[in-house]
Scaffold this active site. Structure first.
Site, PDB file in Angstrom:
ATOM      1  N   CYS A   5       0.001   1.701   7.380  1.00  0.00           N
ATOM      2  CA  CYS A   5      -0.592   1.925   6.060  1.00  0.00           C
ATOM      3  C   CYS A   5      -1.925   2.661   6.161  1.00  0.00           C
ATOM      4  CB  CYS A   5      -0.744   0.605   5.323  1.00  0.00           C
ATOM      5  SG  CYS A   5       0.857  -0.148   4.944  1.00  0.00           S
ATOM      6  N   GLU A  58       0.820  -1.214   0.000  1.00  0.00           N
ATOM      7  CA  GLU A  58       0.000   0.000   0.000  1.00  0.00           C
ATOM      8  C   GLU A  58       0.852   1.261   0.000  1.00  0.00           C
ATOM      9  OE1 GLU A  58      -0.021  -2.666   2.108  1.00  0.00           O
ATOM     10  OE2 GLU A  58      -1.615  -2.337   3.546  1.00  0.00           O
TER      11      GLU A  58
END
Length: 160
Positions: free
Chosen positions: A89, A58
């Site tokens: 993230c 991500e």
């Protein structure tokens, strides 16, 4: 790619990135950043090869998308990821002003978009975003389970 339900199509792209990560010996997580139905960036985990604890799929995809857009604000963007994002993230998604995160399977030991906490909707933070979970959950889960099963088997064979 943006048909009636693009979530599945984009998750298939993320799954392809997860499989590529597995082939490199990385934990198979893949991510895609999409804006207005167009893929901006794709990535797979890169922690092992990059010797980088922040090399999550991500984060890599978000960084690439920001470079492509020429701005750190990723307003109007959706992140598709095969595994529920961790606190790092999910926090990056808040800071990048992501509009939505679509993920495949939950991470009961590290996920922070529902499992251990939820950084997407905290009133104390300056941004909130939509979360859609469970898209292609079985396929996302199988990629991870197969990877760890093969690691255990290789370890067992190496110790006999």
């Amino acid at each position: 790619m943006a048909g009636p339900d693009p979530h599945h199509e984009f998750m298939h792209v993320a799954l392809a990135q997860a499989r590529k990560a597995a082939a490199r010996g990385e934990v198979p997580v893949g991510a895609v950043v999409v804006k207005d139905g167009t893929i901006l960036s794709v990535a797979g985990n890169d922690r092992e090869q990059g010797n980088d604890p922040t090399g999550h799929a991500e984060l890599v995809a978000i960084q690439r998308a920001a470079r492509i857009l020429g701005h750190w604000r990723l307003e109007g963007c959706t992140v598709y990821v095969t595994l529920e994002p961790c606190a790092m993230c999910a926090g990056a998604m808040v800071l990048a002003r992501i509009e939505r995160c679509v993920y495949g399977t939950r991470d009961p030991k590290g996920g922070f978009l529902g499992s251990l906490g939820d950084l997407s909707s905290r009133d104390e933070l300056n941004h909130r975003f939509e979360v859609v979970e469970g898209v292609e959950a079985d396929a996302c889960s199988h990629v991870l389970k197969d990877f760890f099963k093969s690691l255990r088997l290789a370890k067992k064979q190496g110790s006999t």
